[in-house]
Design a protein around this motif. Structure first.
Motif, PDB file in Angstrom:
ATOM      1  N   ALA A  17       0.817  -1.222   0.000  1.00  0.00           N
ATOM      2  CA  ALA A  17       0.000   0.000   0.000  1.00  0.00           C
ATOM      3  C   ALA A  17       0.846   1.265   0.000  1.00  0.00           C
ATOM      4  O   ALA A  17       0.445   2.287  -0.565  1.00  0.00           O
ATOM      5  N   HIS A  18       2.028   1.199   0.630  1.00  0.00           N
ATOM      6  CA  HIS A  18       2.870   2.386   0.798  1.00  0.00           C
ATOM      7  C   HIS A  18       3.947   2.528  -0.279  1.00  0.00           C
ATOM      8  O   HIS A  18       4.788   3.432  -0.194  1.00  0.00           O
ATOM      9  N   ARG A  19       3.930   1.684  -1.292  1.00  0.00           N
ATOM     10  CA  ARG A  19       4.954   1.770  -2.338  1.00  0.00           C
ATOM     11  C   ARG A  19       4.920   3.129  -3.029  1.00  0.00           C
ATOM     12  O   ARG A  19       3.863   3.666  -3.343  1.00  0.00           O
ATOM     13  N   VAL A  20       6.098   3.665  -3.292  1.00  0.00           N
ATOM     14  CA  VAL A  20       6.191   4.865  -4.129  1.00  0.00           C
ATOM     15  C   VAL A  20       5.946   4.466  -5.586  1.00  0.00           C
ATOM     16  O   VAL A  20       5.176   5.116  -6.302  1.00  0.00           O
ATOM     17  N   ASP A  21       6.599   3.413  -6.019  1.00  0.00           N
ATOM     18  CA  ASP A  21       6.433   2.905  -7.395  1.00  0.00           C
ATOM     19  C   ASP A  21       5.366   1.817  -7.350  1.00  0.00           C
ATOM     20  O   ASP A  21       5.618   0.706  -6.885  1.00  0.00           O
ATOM     21  N   LYS A  22       4.171   2.147  -7.820  1.00  0.00           N
ATOM     22  CA  LYS A  22       3.023   1.262  -7.635  1.00  0.00           C
ATOM     23  C   LYS A  22       3.126  -0.038  -8.424  1.00  0.00           C
ATOM     24  O   LYS A  22       2.359  -0.967  -8.183  1.00  0.00           O
ATOM     25  N   SER A  23       4.071  -0.107  -9.342  1.00  0.00           N
ATOM     26  CA  SER A  23       4.248  -1.353 -10.091  1.00  0.00           C
ATOM     27  C   SER A  23       5.343  -2.232  -9.500  1.00  0.00           C
ATOM     28  O   SER A  23       5.590  -3.335  -9.980  1.00  0.00           O
ATOM     29  N   ALA A  24       6.007  -1.765  -8.435  1.00  0.00           N
ATOM     30  CA  ALA A  24       7.119  -2.520  -7.854  1.00  0.00           C
ATOM     31  C   ALA A  24       6.629  -3.820  -7.239  1.00  0.00           C
ATOM     32  O   ALA A  24       5.601  -3.854  -6.561  1.00  0.00           O
ATOM     33  N   GLU A  25       7.359  -4.887  -7.467  1.00  0.00           N
ATOM     34  CA  GLU A  25       7.001  -6.189  -6.908  1.00  0.00           C
ATOM     35  C   GLU A  25       7.313  -6.222  -5.418  1.00  0.00           C
ATOM     36  O   GLU A  25       8.380  -5.786  -4.989  1.00  0.00           O
ATOM     37  N   VAL A  26       6.380  -6.727  -4.638  1.00  0.00           N
ATOM     38  CA  VAL A  26       6.576  -6.881  -3.203  1.00  0.00           C
ATOM     39  C   VAL A  26       6.833  -8.357  -2.935  1.00  0.00           C
ATOM     40  O   VAL A  26       5.910  -9.170  -2.917  1.00  0.00           O
ATOM     41  N   ALA A  27       8.110  -8.690  -2.753  1.00  0.00           N
ATOM     42  CA  ALA A  27       8.510 -10.074  -2.537  1.00  0.00           C
ATOM     43  C   ALA A  27       9.784 -10.079  -1.708  1.00  0.00           C
ATOM     44  O   ALA A  27      10.565  -9.121  -1.756  1.00  0.00           O
ATOM     45  N   PRO A  28      10.007 -11.126  -0.913  1.00  0.00           N
ATOM     46  CA  PRO A  28      11.231 -11.187  -0.109  1.00  0.00           C
ATOM     47  C   PRO A  28      12.477 -10.984  -0.963  1.00  0.00           C
ATOM     48  O   PRO A  28      12.606 -11.561  -2.048  1.00  0.00           O
ATOM     49  N   GLY A  29      13.358 -10.131  -0.494  1.00  0.00           N
ATOM     50  CA  GLY A  29      14.595  -9.832  -1.212  1.00  0.00           C
ATOM     51  C   GLY A  29      14.518  -8.598  -2.084  1.00  0.00           C
ATOM     52  O   GLY A  29      15.546  -8.068  -2.508  1.00  0.00           O
ATOM     53  N   ALA A  30      13.309  -8.122  -2.366  1.00  0.00           N
ATOM     54  CA  ALA A  30      13.153  -6.933  -3.211  1.00  0.00           C
ATOM     55  C   ALA A  30      13.431  -5.668  -2.400  1.00  0.00           C
ATOM     56  O   ALA A  30      13.027  -5.562  -1.247  1.00  0.00           O
ATOM     57  N   THR A  31      14.117  -4.712  -3.011  1.00  0.00           N
ATOM     58  CA  THR A  31      14.352  -3.412  -2.403  1.00  0.00           C
ATOM     59  C   THR A  31      13.505  -2.390  -3.142  1.00  0.00           C
ATOM     60  O   THR A  31      13.605  -2.264  -4.365  1.00  0.00           O
ATOM     61  N   LEU A  32      12.657  -1.678  -2.414  1.00  0.00           N
ATOM     62  CA  LEU A  32      11.770  -0.714  -3.039  1.00  0.00           C
ATOM     63  C   LEU A  32      11.617   0.519  -2.158  1.00  0.00           C
ATOM     64  O   LEU A  32      11.968   0.515  -0.990  1.00  0.00           O
ATOM     65  N   ARG A  33      11.100   1.582  -2.753  1.00  0.00           N
ATOM     66  CA  ARG A  33      10.861   2.821  -2.021  1.00  0.00           C
ATOM     67  C   ARG A  33       9.477   2.760  -1.380  1.00  0.00           C
ATOM     68  O   ARG A  33       8.508   2.404  -2.039  1.00  0.00           O
ATOM     69  N   VAL A  34       9.419   3.126  -0.086  1.00  0.00           N
ATOM     70  CA  VAL A  34       8.177   2.985   0.667  1.00  0.00           C
ATOM     71  C   VAL A  34       7.918   4.263   1.457  1.00  0.00           C
ATOM     72  O   VAL A  34       8.784   4.725   2.212  1.00  0.00           O
ATOM     73  N   PHE A  35       6.723   4.854   1.276  1.00  0.00           N
ATOM     74  CA  PHE A  35       6.343   6.045   2.039  1.00  0.00           C
ATOM     75  C   PHE A  35       6.249   5.705   3.520  1.00  0.00           C
ATOM     76  O   PHE A  35       5.780   4.623   3.897  1.00  0.00           O
TER      77      PHE A  35
END
Length: 490
Positions: free
Chosen positions: A247-265
Motif C-alpha cells: 500500500a505504501h509503495r512509491v512505485d506502484k508497479s514494484a514487486e513486493v517479494a522477499p529480497g526486493a528493495t523498493l521505495r516505501v512512504f
C-alpha cells in the motif's frame, strides 16, 4: 489527527528554489576502479581454547559503546565515534587500522543489535583520516541495519564464510569495488561474496545515500504520497507486512517479494536524542537545510538525559534546536521526562494499525504491537526519509507464529518471547519478518509490546501482531506454536 503529508516548504521558499538534480551518475562512473588493499585485522574468539575461531555475534554496543555515541555539535559529529571504536574489545584498533590492517575479519552475525549508525560511520572515519579504505568481512548473517548503514555511507561490507574461515593473521587482502570480488593474496584464494540486491548495489556504487537523496529530492517534493490498499483477493496472498508495504509503495508497479528493495512512504519517522544529530546532518546535506520542513519527523529525548554531563546536554541541544527551527512541537517532540521512544509515540496516538514506521532506534519494532510495520533504521536512512518522505526498504522472508492454549499465571510477555527466541536459535532467527497471531486474544497490549519490541533480540526485521481468524483458533495448540512459512522452520 496524524496523517501522511506532502512536502511543505519553509516560509518564502517555492519549488523554483530547489535545484534540479545533476544527471544521475552511473554506477560505472561513480565506483572507483582502484583496488583496495590491506592486511587482515582478525577478531579471534579468545574463549575457545586450543582452537582458532573467529569471534561471532560482535554487536554494535561492542563496536561503539553507548558512552561514545555522542556528538557535541554537527561540526564534530564523529569525533567521539572514532575514539570509541572497539574501545574495550580491541583498544588498539585505531592504531592497527592506521598501520594498514584495514580488512576487518569477524565471524557470523557481525554488527547485530542497536541501529546506531555511529558504528559504521566511526569505523569508516578512522580509515579515512589515514587516507585508507576499510573493508568489513564477516561470515553468515551480518546485522541488517548495520549492512544498510554501511552501504549508505560507502563503507564496503562483505559476507563470505569461506574467506573468514581461511583468514590468518598477517594475510594480505584485496577488494575490487565494482565486482565486490575479495582475494586473499597471501593464500592465493578468491571469493565472490553474498550478493546485494540490485538497488542496494546501485546506491553503493552511485555515491551512497547522500547522493541518492540529492538526485531524488526535487521529484520527491513534487510528488504527493499515495496509499493504495490491495483488493481482498490479492491481500489474502500476502502477509500483513507485505500488505502494508504494498500500500505504501512509491512505485506502484514494484514487486513486493522477499529480497526486493523498493521505495516505501513512511507514516512517521522518529529519532531519539542519540540518533537525531546524524539524521539532521543527512537532512541538511540532501535538502540544504532551509528548503522544506522535515517530513513526518518526530524526536524523543530519552537516551542522554538526566545524566548531568555537559557533552550529553550538548547532544540533546542539537535536536532541540532543530525542532525549534522547523516548528516540531508536542506530540512530535518529546522533552526529557515525557517518555521512552518506543512507548511515547503510541501513547500520543501517532502509531496506528496499517502504518509503515521506520525509526532510528532498533526497538521501533515495538510498533508492531499496534498492527504497524515498525523497524529500526540508521540515522542516514531516517534523514533521507525526512528529505523525501520515503525510505529504501528490503523485504525479508516471512514467518508466522501462533500463540495458542491458555496463558498461565505469572507468565509475562518477556517469558513468552524468551522461549520463542530459545526455540528459534541463532540459525533461524536473523533477517525474517514475523507475523504474530494471538489466536485466543489473551495477550494484553503490554505483553504484545514486549514481544514485538524484542524482535530486535531475534534479529528480525520486524514483528507485527495481526487480527486473529477462526482458522488460527483451529490451528492453535496448547502452549506456544511456531508455524511454518516460506521455507523457514519453527
Amino acid at each position: 489527527m496524524h496523517k501522511l503529508q506532502p512536502a511543505r516548504f519553509r516560509p518564502g521558499v517555492t519549488s523554483d528554489a530547489i535545484a534540479a538534480p545533476a544527471s544521475a551518475t552511473s554506477a560505472e562512473d561513480a565506483t572507483s576502479t582502484a583496488v583496495i588493499r590491506g592486511n587482515a585485522l582478525i577478531f579471534w574468539d579468545l574463549k575457545v581454547l586450543g582452537k582458532k575461531k573467529k569471534l561471532d555475534a560482535i554487536d554494535t554496543d561492542q563496536i561503539t559503546p553507548a558512552a561514545d555515541c555522542v556528538s557535541e555539535s554537527l561540526d564534530t559529529l564523529d569525533e567521539r565515534w572514532k575514539a570509541g571504536s572497539f574501545r574495550y574489545l580491541m583498544p588498539d584498533f585505531r592504531a592497527r587500522v592506521h598501520r594498514g590492517e584495514t580488512f576487518l575479519i569477524a565471524g557470523d552475525r557481525f554488527a547485530i543489535g542497536s541501529s546506531r549508525e555511529m558504528s559504521p560511520a566511526g569505523l569508516k572515519a578512522i580509515a579515512d583520516e589515514a587516507g585508507l579504505e576499510m573493508v568489513i568481512v564477516c561470515g553468515h548473517n551480518m546485522g541488517d541495519i548495520f549492512r544498510r548503514n554501511a552501504l549508505n555511507l560507502g563503507l564496503q561490507v562483505v559476507q563470505s564464510p569461506d574467506a573468514v574461515a581461511d583468514a590468518r593473521d598477517g594475510d594480505e587482502f584485496s577488494f575490487e569495488p565494482r565486482s565486490r570480488r575479495l582475494t586473499n593474496q597471501t593464500q592465493g584464494r578468491t571469493y565472490d561474496p553474498v550478493p546485494l540486491s540490485p538497488k542496494e548495489d546501485e546506491i553503493r556504487q552511485t555515491g551512497g545515500i547522500f547522493a541518492a537523496g540529492r538526485r531524488e529530492f526535487k521529484a520527491s517534493v513534487a510528488a504527493a504520497p499515495c496509499i493504495e490498499w490491495p483488493d481482498p483477493d490479492h491481500a489474502r496472498r500476502m502477509t500483513s507486512t507485505e500488505q502494508i508495504v504494498w500500500a505504501h509503495r512509491v512505485d506502484k508497479s514494484a514487486e513486493v517479494a522477499p529480497g526486493a528493495t523498493l521505495r516505501v512512504f513512511a507514516d512517521l519517522l522518529p529519532a531519539s536524542d542519540g540518533t537525531a544529530p546524524f539524521s539532521i546532518h543527512t537532512f541538511n546535506q540532501i535538502t540544504g537545510g532551509n528548503t522544506i520542513l522535515p517530513r513526518q519527523a518526530a524526536i524523543a529525548n530519552d537516551h542522554f538525559v538526566f545524566t548531568g554531563k555537559d557533552d550529553d546536554n550538548k547532544q540533546t541541544a542539537i535536536g532541540r534546536e532543530f525542532a525549534r527551527v522547523h516548528g516540531i512541537e508536542k506530540p512530535y517532540y518529546a522533552t526529557p521526562g515525557d517518555g521512552i521512544f518506543h512507548f511515547y509515540f503510541p501513547e500520543q496516538g501517532l502509531v496506528m494499525p496499517g502504518q509503515f514506521i521506520p525509526g532510528a532506534d532498533s526497538h521501533s519494532r515495538a510498533y508492531g504491537a499496534y498492527g504497524a510495520v515498525g523497524m529500526g533504521v540508521g540515522s542516514t536512512t531516517l534523514g533521507f526519509g525526512w528529505s523525501t518522505g520515503y525510505i529504501y526498504f528490503t523485504l525479508a522472508k516471512a514467518r508466522r507464529v501462533v500463540f495458542g492454549g491458555r496463558l498461565q499465571s505469572w507468565v509475562s510477555g518477556k517469558d513468552i518471547v524468551l522461549e520463542l527466541l530459545r526455540r528459534w536459535g541463532a540459525q533461524q532467527s536473523q533477517g525474517m519478518s514475523v507475523e504474530l497471531v494471538d489466536a485466543n486474544m489473551q495477550l494484553p497490549i503490554a505483553y504484545r509490546n514486549t514481544i514485538a519490541n524484542m524482535m530486535a533480540e531475534a534479529e528480525a526485521l520486524n514483528g507485527i501482531f495481526v487480527v486473529s481468524r477462526k482458522g488460527d483458533r483451529r490451528a492453535a495448540v496448547s502452549g506456544l506454536r511456531a508455524g511454518r512459512r516460506r521455507g523457514l522452520r519453527a
